[in-house]
Design a protein around this motif. Structure first.
Motif, PDB file in Angstrom:
ATOM      1  N   ARG A  46       0.799  -1.201  -0.057  1.00  0.00           N
ATOM      2  CA  ARG A  46      -0.090   0.138  -0.007  1.00  0.00           C
ATOM      3  C   ARG A  46       0.849   1.215  -0.010  1.00  0.00           C
ATOM      4  NH1 ARG A  46      -5.145  -0.572   3.408  1.00  0.00           N
ATOM      5  NH2 ARG A  46      -4.752   1.671   3.801  1.00  0.00           N
ATOM      6  N   ALA A  47       2.024   1.382   0.584  1.00  0.00           N
ATOM      7  CA  ALA A  47       2.860   2.356   0.709  1.00  0.00           C
ATOM      8  C   ALA A  47       4.003   2.467  -0.166  1.00  0.00           C
ATOM      9  CB  ALA A  47       3.448   2.123   2.220  1.00  0.00           C
ATOM     10  N   LEU A  48       4.030   1.558  -1.036  1.00  0.00           N
ATOM     11  CA  LEU A  48       5.130   1.476  -1.929  1.00  0.00           C
ATOM     12  C   LEU A  48       4.745   2.282  -3.268  1.00  0.00           C
ATOM     13  CD1 LEU A  48       7.065  -1.924  -1.931  1.00  0.00           C
ATOM     14  CD2 LEU A  48       7.595   0.158  -1.000  1.00  0.00           C
ATOM     15  N   PRO A  49       5.877   3.084  -3.972  1.00  0.00           N
ATOM     16  CA  PRO A  49       5.417   3.642  -5.255  1.00  0.00           C
ATOM     17  C   PRO A  49       5.368   2.479  -6.491  1.00  0.00           C
ATOM     18  CG  PRO A  49       7.730   3.763  -4.789  1.00  0.00           C
ATOM     19  CD  PRO A  49       7.142   3.224  -3.498  1.00  0.00           C
ATOM     20  N   ASP A  50       4.741   2.806  -7.725  1.00  0.00           N
ATOM     21  CA  ASP A  50       4.464   2.128  -8.549  1.00  0.00           C
ATOM     22  C   ASP A  50       5.695   1.271  -9.193  1.00  0.00           C
ATOM     23  OD1 ASP A  50       1.824   2.887  -8.466  1.00  0.00           O
ATOM     24  OD2 ASP A  50       1.986   4.222 -10.362  1.00  0.00           O
ATOM     25  N   ASP A  51       6.842   1.982  -8.977  1.00  0.00           N
ATOM     26  CA  ASP A  51       8.206   1.341  -9.229  1.00  0.00           C
ATOM     27  C   ASP A  51       8.901   0.688  -8.299  1.00  0.00           C
ATOM     28  OD1 ASP A  51       8.848   3.613  -8.271  1.00  0.00           O
ATOM     29  OD2 ASP A  51      10.336   4.177  -9.733  1.00  0.00           O
ATOM     30  N   GLY A  52       8.104   0.481  -7.131  1.00  0.00           N
ATOM     31  CA  GLY A  52       8.880  -0.065  -5.764  1.00  0.00           C
ATOM     32  C   GLY A  52       8.987  -1.647  -6.243  1.00  0.00           C
ATOM     33  N   GLU A  53       9.562  -2.020  -5.178  1.00  0.00           N
ATOM     34  CA  GLU A  53       9.714  -3.569  -4.992  1.00  0.00           C
ATOM     35  C   GLU A  53       9.730  -4.179  -3.560  1.00  0.00           C
ATOM     36  OE1 GLU A  53      13.399  -5.332  -6.230  1.00  0.00           O
ATOM     37  OE2 GLU A  53      12.681  -7.158  -6.793  1.00  0.00           O
ATOM     38  N   ILE A  54       9.052  -5.260  -3.781  1.00  0.00           N
ATOM     39  CA  ILE A  54       8.825  -5.871  -2.363  1.00  0.00           C
ATOM     40  C   ILE A  54       9.287  -7.315  -2.796  1.00  0.00           C
ATOM     41  CG2 ILE A  54       6.465  -6.421  -2.389  1.00  0.00           C
ATOM     42  CD1 ILE A  54       6.587  -6.552   0.618  1.00  0.00           C
ATOM     43  N   VAL A  55      10.179  -8.086  -1.889  1.00  0.00           N
ATOM     44  CA  VAL A  55      10.983  -9.331  -2.138  1.00  0.00           C
ATOM     45  C   VAL A  55      10.224 -10.143  -0.946  1.00  0.00           C
ATOM     46  CG1 VAL A  55      12.885 -11.028  -2.361  1.00  0.00           C
ATOM     47  CG2 VAL A  55      13.058  -8.362  -3.056  1.00  0.00           C
ATOM     48  N   LEU A  56       9.425 -11.002  -1.449  1.00  0.00           N
ATOM     49  CA  LEU A  56       8.807 -12.024  -0.479  1.00  0.00           C
ATOM     50  C   LEU A  56       9.553 -13.151  -0.674  1.00  0.00           C
ATOM     51  CD1 LEU A  56       6.341 -10.141  -1.979  1.00  0.00           C
ATOM     52  CD2 LEU A  56       4.895 -11.805  -0.663  1.00  0.00           C
ATOM     53  N   THR A  57       9.935 -13.767   0.646  1.00  0.00           N
ATOM     54  CA  THR A  57      10.732 -14.918   0.828  1.00  0.00           C
ATOM     55  C   THR A  57       9.813 -15.974   1.547  1.00  0.00           C
ATOM     56  OG1 THR A  57      12.239 -14.270   2.660  1.00  0.00           O
ATOM     57  CG2 THR A  57      13.099 -13.954   0.630  1.00  0.00           C
ATOM     58  N   GLU A  58       9.904 -17.277   1.295  1.00  0.00           N
ATOM     59  CA  GLU A  58       8.992 -18.227   1.849  1.00  0.00           C
ATOM     60  C   GLU A  58       9.461 -19.422   1.617  1.00  0.00           C
ATOM     61  OE1 GLU A  58       6.511 -17.857   4.409  1.00  0.00           O
ATOM     62  OE2 GLU A  58       6.676 -20.051   4.152  1.00  0.00           O
ATOM     63  N   GLY A  59       9.387 -20.498   2.815  1.00  0.00           N
ATOM     64  CA  GLY A  59       9.775 -21.749   2.470  1.00  0.00           C
ATOM     65  C   GLY A  59       8.711 -22.740   1.860  1.00  0.00           C
ATOM     66  N   SER A  60       7.551 -22.233   1.922  1.00  0.00           N
ATOM     67  CA  SER A  60       6.394 -22.918   1.494  1.00  0.00           C
ATOM     68  C   SER A  60       6.044 -22.159   0.174  1.00  0.00           C
ATOM     69  CB  SER A  60       5.238 -22.802   2.420  1.00  0.00           C
ATOM     70  OG  SER A  60       3.922 -23.063   1.830  1.00  0.00           O
ATOM     71  N   SER A  61       5.885 -23.027  -0.949  1.00  0.00           N
ATOM     72  CA  SER A  61       5.478 -22.663  -2.170  1.00  0.00           C
ATOM     73  C   SER A  61       3.960 -22.339  -2.438  1.00  0.00           C
ATOM     74  CB  SER A  61       5.925 -23.528  -3.495  1.00  0.00           C
ATOM     75  OG  SER A  61       5.650 -24.829  -2.957  1.00  0.00           O
ATOM     76  N   GLU A  62       3.021 -23.054  -1.606  1.00  0.00           N
ATOM     77  CA  GLU A  62       1.782 -22.782  -1.515  1.00  0.00           C
ATOM     78  C   GLU A  62       1.328 -21.638  -0.769  1.00  0.00           C
ATOM     79  OE1 GLU A  62      -0.289 -26.252   0.602  1.00  0.00           O
ATOM     80  OE2 GLU A  62       1.150 -27.492  -0.189  1.00  0.00           O
ATOM     81  N   ASN A  63       2.285 -21.368   0.255  1.00  0.00           N
ATOM     82  CA  ASN A  63       2.044 -19.823   0.813  1.00  0.00           C
ATOM     83  C   ASN A  63       2.443 -18.781  -0.230  1.00  0.00           C
ATOM     84  OD1 ASN A  63       1.120 -20.754   3.268  1.00  0.00           O
ATOM     85  ND2 ASN A  63       3.215 -20.487   4.406  1.00  0.00           N
ATOM     86  N   LEU A  64       3.273 -18.913  -0.832  1.00  0.00           N
ATOM     87  CA  LEU A  64       3.610 -17.962  -1.789  1.00  0.00           C
ATOM     88  C   LEU A  64       2.674 -17.658  -2.916  1.00  0.00           C
ATOM     89  CD1 LEU A  64       7.473 -17.249  -2.487  1.00  0.00           C
ATOM     90  CD2 LEU A  64       5.810 -15.775  -1.279  1.00  0.00           C
ATOM     91  N   GLU A  65       2.112 -18.886  -3.223  1.00  0.00           N
ATOM     92  CA  GLU A  65       1.001 -18.839  -4.448  1.00  0.00           C
ATOM     93  C   GLU A  65      -0.293 -18.141  -3.821  1.00  0.00           C
ATOM     94  OE1 GLU A  65       0.787 -19.146  -7.692  1.00  0.00           O
ATOM     95  OE2 GLU A  65       3.011 -19.173  -7.236  1.00  0.00           O
ATOM     96  N   ARG A  66      -0.348 -18.182  -2.393  1.00  0.00           N
ATOM     97  CA  ARG A  66      -1.721 -17.489  -1.975  1.00  0.00           C
ATOM     98  C   ARG A  66      -1.190 -16.224  -1.991  1.00  0.00           C
ATOM     99  NH1 ARG A  66      -3.569 -19.612   3.993  1.00  0.00           N
ATOM    100  NH2 ARG A  66      -5.199 -18.158   3.567  1.00  0.00           N
ATOM    101  N   ALA A  67       0.028 -15.644  -1.570  1.00  0.00           N
ATOM    102  CA  ALA A  67       0.413 -14.337  -1.398  1.00  0.00           C
ATOM    103  C   ALA A  67       0.296 -13.740  -2.651  1.00  0.00           C
ATOM    104  CB  ALA A  67       2.070 -14.448  -1.091  1.00  0.00           C
ATOM    105  N   ARG A  68       0.644 -14.499  -3.903  1.00  0.00           N
ATOM    106  CA  ARG A  68       0.638 -13.877  -5.123  1.00  0.00           C
ATOM    107  C   ARG A  68      -1.173 -13.461  -5.433  1.00  0.00           C
ATOM    108  NH1 ARG A  68       3.547 -14.320  -9.690  1.00  0.00           N
ATOM    109  NH2 ARG A  68       4.773 -16.103  -8.793  1.00  0.00           N
TER     110      ARG A  68
END
Ligand SMILES: C[S@@+](CC[C@H](N)C(=O)[O-])C[C@H]1O[C@@H](n2cnc3c(N)ncnc32)[C@H](O)[C@@H]1O
Length: 207
Positions: A46-68
């Motif tokens: 919510r706070a990042l500009p349009d050209d910002g980036e957030i790197v999400l790291t996670e051991g569970s690929s299922e969790n990351l799919e939900r995040a997406r």
């Protein structure tokens, strides 16, 4: 489910506050150690500009799919880079700067996570560590004991391993003790432990 257990998100109070911190620091890049299903990432987004980036790291690929999925619903998936695997190892492969890093993995990995990201934090940037007073886990032993932590910080208890705490609690409490001691002794960083949610320690780079 991958190698790592799924556990609680930071919750709305810390979420809203992380969003504010990202705005205050004019953050353009955020690195998360332990993204779960993306709750904290949604607040940062919510706070990042349009050209910002957030790197999400996670051991569970299922969790990351939900995040997406959740980030897509916010129309923020373009800001996100999704990394499945060990968060500390992933951090060592990235160049900074990251104005904010969030530590939300197993507590005994916090020092390694801090060391992996510290050179990527610019002056004014912050490392935010969740669960530095307790941990809202389903399993009661899987937490931090704040009374013992305080006693250890003040020198009243010398060795957490000698206490009566359950083994898992010892491990997490000792991890947080090690982390708080480590950041306090790190030159160019200043730390404050805030009693928000499960306890959040904000460590700011001063120079
Ligand atoms: C408390 S949850 C993260 C919650 C997330 N930050 C939020 O607030 O929405 C911790 C997550 O870290 C992951 N995890 C634990 N150790 C990890 C590691 N070394 N590398 C990557 N992920 C890890 C777990 O799978 C779990 O989903």
């Amino acid at each position: 489910m991958g190698l790592y257990r799924t556990s609680a998100s930071i919750g709305p109070d810390i979420g809203a506050w992380l969003c504010q911190l990202a705005r205050i620091t004019d953050a353009t890049r955020v690195f998360e150690f332990g993204s779960g299903y993306g709750y904290s990432a949604c607040w940062f987004a919510r706070a990042l500009p349009d050209d910002g980036e957030i790197v999400l790291t996670e051991g569970s690929s299922e969790n990351l799919e939900r995040a997406r999925t959740y980030l897509e619903r916010l129309d923020a998936a373009d800001l996100a880079t999704f990394e499945v695997g060990d968060a500390v190892e992933t951090a060592s492969q990235y160049d900074g700067p990251f104005e904010i890093a969030l530590l939300d993995i197993e507590k005994y990995q916090y020092v390694n996570a801090f060391e992996a990201i510290r050179e990527s934090i610019p002056p004014g940037g912050m490392v935010i560590a969740d669960n530095t007073m307790s941990a809202g886990r389903d399993a009661p032993d899987d937490t931090v004991d704040f009374e013992v932590l305080l006693a250890a910080l003040t020198g009243e208890i010398v060795d957490i391993q000698e206490t009566e705490l359950p083994e898992e609690t010892k491990k997490h409490t000792a991890g947080i003790l090690e982390y708080l001691t480590h950041v306090r002794e790190s030159s160019a960083f200043e730390s404050t432990l805030l009693p928000l949610g499960d306890g959040v320690t904000v460590t700011t780079r001063t120079r």
